[in-house]
Write an enzyme that holds these catalytic residues in place. Structure first.
Site, mmCIF file in Angstrom:
data_model
loop_
_atom_site.group_PDB
_atom_site.id
_atom_site.type_symbol
_atom_site.label_atom_id
_atom_site.label_comp_id
_atom_site.label_asym_id
_atom_site.label_seq_id
_atom_site.Cartn_x
_atom_site.Cartn_y
_atom_site.Cartn_z
ATOM 1 N N HIS A 55 1.121 -1.019 -0.085
ATOM 2 C CA HIS A 55 -0.151 -0.146 -0.160
ATOM 3 C C HIS A 55 1.077 1.078 0.230
ATOM 4 O O HIS A 55 2.071 1.639 0.289
ATOM 5 C CB HIS A 55 -0.667 0.165 1.113
ATOM 6 N N HIS A 57 0.692 3.862 1.541
ATOM 7 C CA HIS A 57 1.961 4.326 2.749
ATOM 8 C C HIS A 57 2.960 5.014 2.625
ATOM 9 O O HIS A 57 3.976 3.450 1.953
ATOM 10 C CB HIS A 57 1.611 4.274 4.425
ATOM 11 N N ASP A 59 5.764 4.309 4.761
ATOM 12 C CA ASP A 59 6.432 3.767 5.640
ATOM 13 C C ASP A 59 6.427 2.280 5.023
ATOM 14 O O ASP A 59 6.586 0.893 5.890
ATOM 15 C CB ASP A 59 6.738 3.649 6.652
ATOM 16 N N HIS A 60 6.064 1.764 4.090
ATOM 17 C CA HIS A 60 5.814 0.897 2.818
ATOM 18 C C HIS A 60 6.135 1.212 1.500
ATOM 19 O O HIS A 60 6.541 0.358 0.725
ATOM 20 C CB HIS A 60 4.254 0.494 3.016
ATOM 21 N N HIS A 113 -7.900 -0.808 5.486
ATOM 22 C CA HIS A 113 -6.187 -0.003 6.109
ATOM 23 C C HIS A 113 -6.889 1.205 5.174
ATOM 24 O O HIS A 113 -6.014 2.594 5.225
ATOM 25 C CB HIS A 113 -5.224 -0.805 6.013
ATOM 26 N N ASP A 132 -0.303 -4.186 6.203
ATOM 27 C CA ASP A 132 -0.926 -3.048 7.369
ATOM 28 C C ASP A 132 -2.692 -4.011 7.907
ATOM 29 O O ASP A 132 -3.401 -3.779 8.671
ATOM 30 C CB ASP A 132 -0.391 -1.912 7.214
ATOM 31 N N HIS A 170 4.167 -4.615 11.482
ATOM 32 C CA HIS A 170 5.066 -4.249 12.180
ATOM 33 C C HIS A 170 4.807 -5.139 13.925
ATOM 34 O O HIS A 170 3.997 -6.044 13.947
ATOM 35 C CB HIS A 170 3.950 -3.245 12.616
#
Length: 252
Positions: A55, A57, A59-60, A113, A132, A170
Protein backbone atom coordinates in the site's frame (compact mmCIF):
# COMPACT_ATOMS: atom_id res chain seq x y z
CA UNK A 1 13.90 -22.65 -2.36
CA UNK A 2 12.31 -19.48 -1.06
CA UNK A 3 14.12 -17.69 1.73
CA UNK A 4 12.71 -14.84 3.81
CA UNK A 5 15.16 -12.46 5.45
CA UNK A 6 13.45 -10.39 8.15
CA UNK A 7 14.97 -7.35 9.84
CA UNK A 8 13.88 -4.33 11.84
CA UNK A 9 13.80 -0.82 10.45
CA UNK A 10 12.34 2.60 11.32
CA UNK A 11 10.67 2.67 14.73
CA UNK A 12 8.70 -0.58 14.64
CA UNK A 13 8.61 -1.81 11.04
CA UNK A 14 9.79 -5.18 9.83
CA UNK A 15 11.54 -5.33 6.50
CA UNK A 16 11.40 -8.45 4.35
CA UNK A 17 13.58 -9.64 1.51
CA UNK A 18 12.15 -12.63 -0.36
CA UNK A 19 14.83 -14.59 -2.22
CA UNK A 20 14.59 -17.41 -4.74
CA UNK A 21 17.92 -19.25 -4.61
CA UNK A 22 17.41 -21.00 -7.96
CA UNK A 23 16.91 -17.86 -10.04
CA UNK A 24 18.84 -15.48 -7.79
CA UNK A 25 15.90 -13.07 -7.78
CA UNK A 26 15.11 -11.05 -4.68
CA UNK A 27 11.98 -9.02 -3.93
CA UNK A 28 11.66 -6.27 -1.36
CA UNK A 29 8.30 -6.60 0.36
CA UNK A 30 7.55 -2.90 0.81
CA UNK A 31 10.32 -0.33 1.23
CA UNK A 32 10.07 1.53 4.54
CA UNK A 33 13.80 2.28 4.67
CA UNK A 34 15.83 2.16 1.45
CA UNK A 35 19.19 2.27 3.20
CA UNK A 36 18.30 -0.67 5.45
CA UNK A 37 17.03 -2.77 2.52
CA UNK A 38 20.12 -2.12 0.41
CA UNK A 39 22.40 -2.87 3.36
CA UNK A 40 20.62 -6.09 4.28
CA UNK A 41 20.60 -7.31 0.67
CA UNK A 42 24.31 -6.62 0.38
CA UNK A 43 24.98 -8.46 3.63
CA UNK A 44 23.14 -11.51 2.27
CA UNK A 45 24.85 -11.23 -1.11
CA UNK A 46 21.49 -10.89 -2.84
CA UNK A 47 20.64 -8.63 -5.80
CA UNK A 48 17.30 -6.85 -5.50
CA UNK A 49 15.31 -7.41 -8.69
CA UNK A 50 11.77 -6.49 -7.63
CA UNK A 51 9.75 -4.44 -5.16
CA UNK A 52 6.29 -5.65 -4.14
CA UNK A 53 4.35 -2.83 -2.47
CA UNK A 54 1.29 -3.57 -0.34
CA UNK A 55 0.00 0.00 0.00
CA UNK A 56 0.96 3.63 -0.41
CA UNK A 57 1.90 4.74 3.11
CA UNK A 58 5.45 6.16 3.24
CA UNK A 59 6.60 3.51 5.73
CA UNK A 60 5.76 0.94 3.05
CA UNK A 61 6.60 2.61 -0.26
CA UNK A 62 8.89 5.49 0.71
CA UNK A 63 12.08 3.74 -0.35
CA UNK A 64 10.97 2.78 -3.86
CA UNK A 65 12.84 5.44 -5.79
CA UNK A 66 16.15 5.08 -3.97
CA UNK A 67 16.16 1.29 -4.23
CA UNK A 68 15.15 1.40 -7.89
CA UNK A 69 17.89 3.94 -8.62
CA UNK A 70 20.47 1.68 -6.96
CA UNK A 71 19.33 -1.64 -8.45
CA UNK A 72 17.16 -0.98 -11.57
CA UNK A 73 14.58 -3.30 -10.02
CA UNK A 74 10.96 -3.63 -11.16
CA UNK A 75 8.33 -2.02 -8.92
CA UNK A 76 4.97 -3.76 -8.58
CA UNK A 77 2.23 -1.97 -6.67
CA UNK A 78 -1.54 -1.87 -6.12
CA UNK A 79 -3.42 -0.50 -9.11
CA UNK A 80 -5.90 1.36 -6.89
CA UNK A 81 -3.08 3.41 -5.35
CA UNK A 82 -0.91 3.98 -8.42
CA UNK A 83 -1.25 7.75 -8.12
CA UNK A 84 0.29 7.67 -4.63
CA UNK A 85 3.29 5.37 -5.17
CA UNK A 86 6.56 6.30 -6.87
CA UNK A 87 8.48 4.34 -9.47
CA UNK A 88 5.79 1.86 -10.50
CA UNK A 89 6.46 -0.42 -13.46
CA UNK A 90 3.42 -2.68 -13.10
CA UNK A 91 0.13 -2.41 -11.24
CA UNK A 92 -1.81 -5.38 -9.88
CA UNK A 93 -5.10 -6.13 -8.16
CA UNK A 94 -7.24 -8.95 -6.83
CA UNK A 95 -6.48 -12.26 -8.54
CA UNK A 96 -3.42 -11.08 -10.45
CA UNK A 97 -0.16 -12.97 -10.09
CA UNK A 98 3.47 -11.96 -9.75
CA UNK A 99 6.48 -14.21 -10.12
CA UNK A 100 9.79 -14.57 -8.35
CA UNK A 101 11.77 -17.08 -10.33
CA UNK A 102 9.57 -20.18 -10.60
CA UNK A 103 7.41 -19.16 -7.64
CA UNK A 104 4.06 -17.44 -8.11
CA UNK A 105 2.31 -15.10 -5.70
CA UNK A 106 -1.39 -14.35 -6.00
CA UNK A 107 -2.55 -10.84 -5.20
CA UNK A 108 -5.35 -10.51 -2.64
CA UNK A 109 -7.46 -7.39 -2.18
CA UNK A 110 -7.20 -6.54 1.52
CA UNK A 111 -8.49 -2.97 1.34
CA UNK A 112 -9.63 -1.28 4.53
CA UNK A 113 -6.51 0.14 6.19
CA UNK A 114 -6.13 1.92 2.85
CA UNK A 115 -8.60 1.43 0.04
CA UNK A 116 -6.17 -0.21 -2.35
CA UNK A 117 -4.17 -2.32 0.09
CA UNK A 118 -3.11 -5.70 -1.30
CA UNK A 119 -1.39 -8.81 0.06
CA UNK A 120 0.84 -11.32 -1.71
CA UNK A 121 0.07 -15.00 -1.10
CA UNK A 122 2.66 -17.64 -2.05
CA UNK A 123 0.93 -21.01 -1.63
CA UNK A 124 4.06 -23.00 -2.56
CA UNK A 125 5.80 -21.45 0.42
CA UNK A 126 2.71 -21.41 2.68
CA UNK A 127 3.30 -17.72 3.28
CA UNK A 128 1.48 -14.43 2.77
CA UNK A 129 2.82 -10.91 3.08
CA UNK A 130 -0.09 -8.94 4.48
CA UNK A 131 1.36 -5.48 5.19
CA UNK A 132 -0.86 -3.61 7.62
CA UNK A 133 -4.07 -5.51 6.84
CA UNK A 134 -3.59 -8.12 9.55
CA UNK A 135 -1.27 -8.11 12.54
CA UNK A 136 -0.56 -10.71 15.17
CA UNK A 137 -3.70 -10.34 17.33
CA UNK A 138 -4.81 -7.26 15.40
CA UNK A 139 -5.60 -5.52 12.16
CA UNK A 140 -4.69 -2.18 10.66
CA UNK A 141 -6.43 1.01 11.68
CA UNK A 142 -9.22 1.76 9.21
CA UNK A 143 -7.88 5.00 7.73
CA UNK A 144 -9.69 4.90 4.39
CA UNK A 145 -11.98 1.90 4.14
CA UNK A 146 -15.36 0.89 5.50
CA UNK A 147 -16.31 -1.93 7.88
CA UNK A 148 -17.98 -4.03 5.13
CA UNK A 149 -14.92 -3.61 2.91
CA UNK A 150 -12.45 -4.44 5.66
CA UNK A 151 -14.41 -7.46 6.87
CA UNK A 152 -14.57 -8.79 3.29
CA UNK A 153 -10.78 -8.35 3.13
CA UNK A 154 -10.23 -10.20 6.39
CA UNK A 155 -12.54 -12.95 5.16
CA UNK A 156 -10.27 -13.45 2.17
CA UNK A 157 -7.33 -13.85 4.52
CA UNK A 158 -9.33 -16.23 6.73
CA UNK A 159 -9.96 -18.42 3.69
CA UNK A 160 -6.25 -19.12 3.14
CA UNK A 161 -4.90 -22.50 4.27
CA UNK A 162 -4.69 -22.56 8.06
CA UNK A 163 -0.96 -23.32 8.05
CA UNK A 164 -0.16 -20.11 6.14
CA UNK A 165 2.54 -18.00 7.77
CA UNK A 166 1.49 -14.35 7.90
CA UNK A 167 4.27 -11.81 7.55
CA UNK A 168 2.91 -8.53 8.86
CA UNK A 169 4.77 -5.25 8.87
CA UNK A 170 4.97 -4.01 12.47
CA UNK A 171 5.81 -5.15 15.98
CA UNK A 172 2.48 -4.22 17.53
CA UNK A 173 1.71 -7.55 19.17
CA UNK A 174 2.06 -6.63 22.84
CA UNK A 175 -0.39 -3.74 22.58
CA UNK A 176 -2.67 -5.83 20.38
CA UNK A 177 -2.66 -8.56 23.03
CA UNK A 178 -3.80 -6.15 25.72
CA UNK A 179 -6.82 -5.16 23.64
CA UNK A 180 -7.51 -8.75 22.58
CA UNK A 181 -7.70 -9.83 26.24
CA UNK A 182 -10.13 -6.99 26.87
CA UNK A 183 -12.21 -7.98 23.85
CA UNK A 184 -12.21 -11.73 24.47
CA UNK A 185 -11.29 -12.34 28.12
CA UNK A 186 -12.49 -15.95 28.35
CA UNK A 187 -10.38 -17.25 25.45
CA UNK A 188 -7.90 -19.73 26.94
CA UNK A 189 -5.85 -19.96 23.74
CA UNK A 190 -5.56 -16.19 23.69
CA UNK A 191 -4.39 -16.08 27.31
CA UNK A 192 -1.64 -18.59 26.53
CA UNK A 193 -0.64 -16.65 23.43
CA UNK A 194 -0.53 -13.37 25.37
CA UNK A 195 1.71 -14.94 28.03
CA UNK A 196 4.07 -16.15 25.31
CA UNK A 197 4.15 -12.66 23.78
CA UNK A 198 4.99 -11.09 27.15
CA UNK A 199 7.85 -13.55 27.58
CA UNK A 200 9.20 -12.96 24.08
CA UNK A 201 9.10 -9.19 24.35
CA UNK A 202 10.77 -9.28 27.77
CA UNK A 203 13.69 -10.95 26.01
CA UNK A 204 13.59 -8.54 23.08
CA UNK A 205 12.41 -11.27 20.71
CA UNK A 206 10.15 -10.77 17.70
CA UNK A 207 6.53 -11.93 17.74
CA UNK A 208 6.19 -11.80 13.95
CA UNK A 209 5.56 -13.72 11.73
CA UNK A 210 2.49 -15.50 12.99
CA UNK A 211 0.40 -18.38 11.66
CA UNK A 212 -3.14 -18.09 10.40
CA UNK A 213 -4.46 -21.02 12.45
CA UNK A 214 -3.32 -19.33 15.65
CA UNK A 215 -4.84 -16.01 14.60
CA UNK A 216 -8.14 -17.66 13.72
CA UNK A 217 -8.37 -18.92 17.29
CA UNK A 218 -7.23 -15.76 19.07
CA UNK A 219 -7.37 -12.59 16.95
CA UNK A 220 -10.61 -10.79 17.89
CA UNK A 221 -10.89 -9.06 14.51
CA UNK A 222 -10.79 -12.37 12.66
CA UNK A 223 -13.41 -13.74 15.06
CA UNK A 224 -16.09 -11.13 14.37
CA UNK A 225 -18.20 -13.91 12.81
CA UNK A 226 -18.17 -15.89 16.07
CA UNK A 227 -21.55 -15.80 17.87
CA UNK A 228 -19.90 -15.25 21.26
CA UNK A 229 -18.01 -12.24 19.97
CA UNK A 230 -21.15 -10.90 18.32
CA UNK A 231 -23.09 -11.25 21.56
CA UNK A 232 -20.42 -9.37 23.50
CA UNK A 233 -19.74 -6.64 20.94
CA UNK A 234 -23.21 -5.77 19.71
CA UNK A 235 -23.61 -7.31 16.40
CA UNK A 236 -26.04 -9.63 14.83
CA UNK A 237 -23.54 -9.97 12.04
CA UNK A 238 -19.81 -9.99 11.46
CA UNK A 239 -19.60 -6.53 9.90
CA UNK A 240 -21.26 -4.80 12.85
CA UNK A 241 -19.12 -6.74 15.30
CA UNK A 242 -15.95 -5.94 13.41
CA UNK A 243 -16.91 -2.25 13.31
CA UNK A 244 -17.50 -2.24 17.08
CA UNK A 245 -14.19 -3.95 17.76
CA UNK A 246 -12.25 -1.59 15.46
CA UNK A 247 -13.83 1.47 17.06
CA UNK A 248 -13.07 0.14 20.53
CA UNK A 249 -9.44 -0.55 19.63
CA UNK A 250 -9.06 2.98 18.22
CA UNK A 251 -9.85 4.46 21.63
CA UNK A 252 -8.41 1.71 23.83
Amino acid sequence: MLQVHQFTCLADNYGYLLHDSASGETACIDTPDAEAYLREAATKGWSITQIWNTHWHPDHAGGNEAIKAATSCTVIAPAAEADKIAGIDRTVGQGDTVALGAFTATVIDVGGHTNGHIAYNLPEGSMAFVGDAVFALGCGRMFEGTPPQFWASLSRVKALPAQTTLYCAHEYTASNARFALHADPDNAALKAYADEITDKRSRGEWTVPTRLDRELATNPFLRADDPAMQAKWGGGDAVATFAALRAAKDSF
